[in-house]
Design a protein around this motif. Structure first.
Motif, PDB file in Angstrom:
ATOM      1  N   PHE A 475       6.741   7.464 -18.283  1.00 49.96           N
ATOM      2  CA  PHE A 475       7.885   6.709 -18.757  1.00 49.96           C
ATOM      3  C   PHE A 475       9.179   7.404 -18.128  1.00 49.96           C
ATOM      4  N   LYS A 476       8.751   8.419 -17.007  1.00 47.12           N
ATOM      5  CA  LYS A 476       9.998   8.870 -16.457  1.00 47.12           C
ATOM      6  C   LYS A 476      11.058   9.657 -17.527  1.00 47.12           C
ATOM      7  N   GLN A 477      10.606  10.113 -18.324  1.00 55.75           N
ATOM      8  CA  GLN A 477      11.552  10.593 -19.634  1.00 55.75           C
ATOM      9  C   GLN A 477      12.222  11.939 -19.094  1.00 55.75           C
ATOM     10  N   CYS A 492      22.512   8.355 -15.929  1.00 55.00           N
ATOM     11  CA  CYS A 492      21.317   8.587 -16.493  1.00 55.00           C
ATOM     12  C   CYS A 492      21.247   8.832 -17.922  1.00 55.00           C
ATOM     13  N   CYS A 493      20.676   8.114 -18.732  1.00 52.38           N
ATOM     14  CA  CYS A 493      20.390   8.127 -20.148  1.00 52.38           C
ATOM     15  C   CYS A 493      20.294   9.389 -20.792  1.00 52.38           C
ATOM     16  N   SER A 494      19.563  10.198 -20.061  1.00 55.11           N
ATOM     17  CA  SER A 494      19.457  11.544 -20.255  1.00 55.11           C
ATOM     18  C   SER A 494      20.579  12.580 -20.519  1.00 55.11           C
ATOM     19  N   ILE A 502      14.984  11.606 -21.710  1.00 55.81           N
ATOM     20  CA  ILE A 502      15.576  10.080 -22.058  1.00 55.81           C
ATOM     21  C   ILE A 502      14.946   9.720 -23.236  1.00 55.81           C
ATOM     22  N   LEU A 504      12.669   7.304 -25.673  1.00 56.61           N
ATOM     23  CA  LEU A 504      11.941   6.019 -25.403  1.00 56.61           C
ATOM     24  C   LEU A 504      12.332   4.587 -25.415  1.00 56.61           C
ATOM     25  N   THR A 506      14.838   3.573 -25.064  1.00 53.81           N
ATOM     26  CA  THR A 506      15.833   3.184 -23.787  1.00 53.81           C
ATOM     27  C   THR A 506      14.880   2.725 -22.550  1.00 53.81           C
ATOM     28  N   GLN A 507      13.654   3.731 -22.373  1.00 46.17           N
ATOM     29  CA  GLN A 507      12.932   3.336 -21.226  1.00 46.17           C
ATOM     30  C   GLN A 507      12.009   1.976 -21.393  1.00 46.17           C
ATOM     31  N   SER A 510      14.739  -0.632 -20.901  1.00 47.99           N
ATOM     32  CA  SER A 510      14.870  -0.904 -19.411  1.00 47.99           C
ATOM     33  C   SER A 510      13.776  -1.632 -18.669  1.00 47.99           C
TER      34      SER A 510
END
Length: 592
Positions: A475-477, A492-494, A502, A504, A506-507, A510
């Motif tokens: 999930f590229k968190q 970036c939400c991170s 980031i 989960l 939010t991903q 998205s």
């Protein structure tokens, strides 16, 4: 009507339901409120409304109660048997056993009364004397894009005690909301309880009907269990609103702290002094909060400083005004300036307290958490955890970091036993029972049996076992270069966790907003837990708006991340949960 206006008017429906209960006795009445219910009730209706609906006096539920005379009495409590028993005992002390008054005593239970409440009344012969009522208020609109049911103990009941009793009210809350905003055509549920809630909504629709709205205000609905993304609750957040909740504790969107003289904890350790504050976390009421709520904390003090200088400039300018200018200033701007001054003062005191409370350990804690998320320095991280038991001497901080390590780097049996032994030695063996809660929540495995029974040695997890780093990568968190994340002007939400992680939700949002193919969504989410995807010709989304229902508590960090995603994509995201929580709240439930 704009969806925000709809959501902010939900309290009117809740008022109508409460009014219906109060009018079962048309006479002037007394109301007795459980202390914890006062704040949420203020969001539903004020004292003026209660007075207009026949309430003569309002009391707080205490050990002893005054004599209510011949007035009808309505108690209002949450669904907790201990509190209900206290209310019943108070009522019994006032009843004339030989000639009890009918329609005098009523107990309103939020969100619903339980079966053993009725059993208790039957056993005591009070079933015809004490009338039970269920009140499930509509979600409370705390701020733009934030809805909360403000129900305590949902996380504890579902995830720690594995008790399903609150699934029905959680399902009803969403089903009732559909009558206002419509039922989305595209629905994703992730987690055991989320799927059960969707099944119960299906039964409610079959039994009691569906919304007659053809189109929903939301293009999609995501229902997700808290245990699907524990790190978003356990990591130390970086945004102002999230840190307020960490340090002060926010209740029903209100941050209030009164100065307590000479307070020390039970272990005689020095307690960092908190500045007294009182304000509502509502950007519609507080323009200063609207500006700083989602900012990374290092930027907050500079914004408040700039606003303070602006106020001083206004003060100097007002001294040079002519008489007619002064008159116009008093009529149009003075009140707004006074309000802004009050807001700035509150936020300045709160920011100062955050620095004093978190300052000494904040950076170190974030560095350790960054290492944990990168899956590096496991032995160093565990050593820091054990040291924190003594250096921090804060049971919530230590247990929270322990849970984060369990979810991510997976401690072995010896490490778990070593930490737990030291934890109990430091904070007291009264917390020994929390070990069972850690197992139920799937933070730690069941202790292996020494018998030869193979079945006893195998632990079947309550929830699907997830490999954290594999899924986080999928999930590229976890951004590869956190130091390159712009915390001042984030893209970036991170940024809500200093560029480390980031959330989960939010991903997932998205993926839906970017029209990721359904098969890819199913493949990715299927590795996390029990998944259900319903598509009633609603994907790609017909409306760029998402409703996220988080079971077990949402955090202000997750909400801030969703707010940034809104800005980046031009979408509309509303987060609904049973309560707004911090990691400390989850640990408090664990140890209670």
């Amino acid at each position: 009507m704009d969806v925000n206006k709809k959501l902010s008017s939900l309290q009117e429906i809740s008022k109508a339901e409460l009014s219906k209960i109060l009018t079962v006795n048309p006479l002037s009445k007394y109301v007795v409120l459980e202390p914890g219910i006062i704040r949420p009730l203020e969001r539903v209706c004020g004292v003026k409304w209660l007075k207009a609906n026949g309430v003569e006096k309002i009391f707080k539920l205490e050990e002893t109660c005054p004599n209510f005379g011949n007035y009808p009495v309505f108690y209002m409590i949450f669904s907790k048997f201990v509190t209900f028993k206290q209310v019943v005992d108070q009522i019994r002390s006032q009843i004339d056993q030989e000639n009890p008054m009918k329609n005098k005593f009523h107990v309103i239970v939020v969100p619903c009364y339980l079966f053993h409440f009725q059993e208790e009344l039957e056993e005591l012969g009070l079933y015809s004397i004490i009338k039970l009522h269920s009140l499930q208020w509509f979600p409370l609109h705390l701020d733009t894009g934030i809805l909360s049911l403000e129900l305590p103990c949902i996380y504890k009941s579902l995830f720690l005690q594995l008790d399903y009793k609150f699934l029905t009210p959680l399902s009803k809350a969403l089903w009732k909301l559909f009558f206002v905003v419509g039922k989305p055509r595209f629905i994703v549920t992730l987690g055991e309880y989320s799927n059960k809630i969707l099944s119960q909504i299906d039964l409610l629709i079959e039994d009691k009907g569906d919304s007659d709205r053809l189109e929903s205000d939301f293009g999609s609905l995501i229902i997700i269990d808290r245990n699907m993304d524990y790190p978003s609750a356990l990591l130390t957040p970086g945004t102002y609103s999230a840190l307020l909740n960490e340090v002060y504790g926010v209740s029903t969107g209100i941050c209030e702290y009164k100065e307590e003289n000479g307070k020390e904890d039970g272990r005689l350790n020095p307690v960092v002094k908190k500045q007294p504050v009182n304000f509502t976390l509502d950007s519609n009421q507080d323009s200063v909060y609207a500006d700083i709520k989602n900012r990374y904390f290092t930027e907050v003090t500079s914004v408040i400083s700039a606003l303070t200088k602006q106020l001083k400039t206004e003060k100097v300018h007002s001294k040079e005004m002519a008489l007619d200018e002064i008159k116009r200033y008093v009529q149009t701007q003075l009140q707004a300036t006074k309000s802004r001054k009050k807001f700035i003062t509150n936020h300045l005191l709160a920011a100062e307290t955050i620095i004093n409370v978190l300052g000494p350990r904040y950076e170190t804690q974030q560095e350790v958490e960054a290492d944990i998320l990168k899956n590096t320095n496991k032995s160093t991280n565990f050593s820091y955890l054990e040291e924190s038991l003594c250096t921090e001497d804060d049971k919530f901080v230590s247990l929270r970091l322990f849970c984060l390590l369990c979810v991510t780097q997976k401690l072995n049996e010896n490490e778990i036993k070593s930490f737990w032994r030291k934890f109990l030695h430091q904070f007291g063996y009264k917390y020994g029972l929390a070990y069972r809660y850690l197992i139920n929540a799937n933070f730690i495995p069941e202790a292996s049996s020494t018998s030869g029974n193979l079945q006893a040695k195998i632990r079947l997890p309550k929830f699907v076992n997830r490999e954290f780093y594999t899924n986080a990568s999928k999930f590229k968190q976890i951004p590869p270069n956190p130091e390159k994340i712009d915390l001042k002007y984030p893209t970036c939400c991170s940024y809500v966790f200093g560029g480390s992680y980031i959330p989960l939700i939010t991903q997932i949002a998205s993926m839906l907003l970017n029209a990721t193919p359904i098969d890819e969504i199913k493949t990715k989410l299927g590795g996390l837990g029990i998944l259900n995807v319903r598509n009633d010709k609603g994907f790609p989304l017909q409306s760029r708006s998402v409703l996220i229902y988080l079971i077990g508590g949402a955090t202000y960090a997750e909400i801030a991340a969703c707010n940034l995603l809104e800005t980046l994509t031009g979408a509309k995201i509303v987060v609904l949960s049973d309560r707004i929580v911090s990691g400390n709240d989850l640990m408090r439930e664990m140890l209670s």
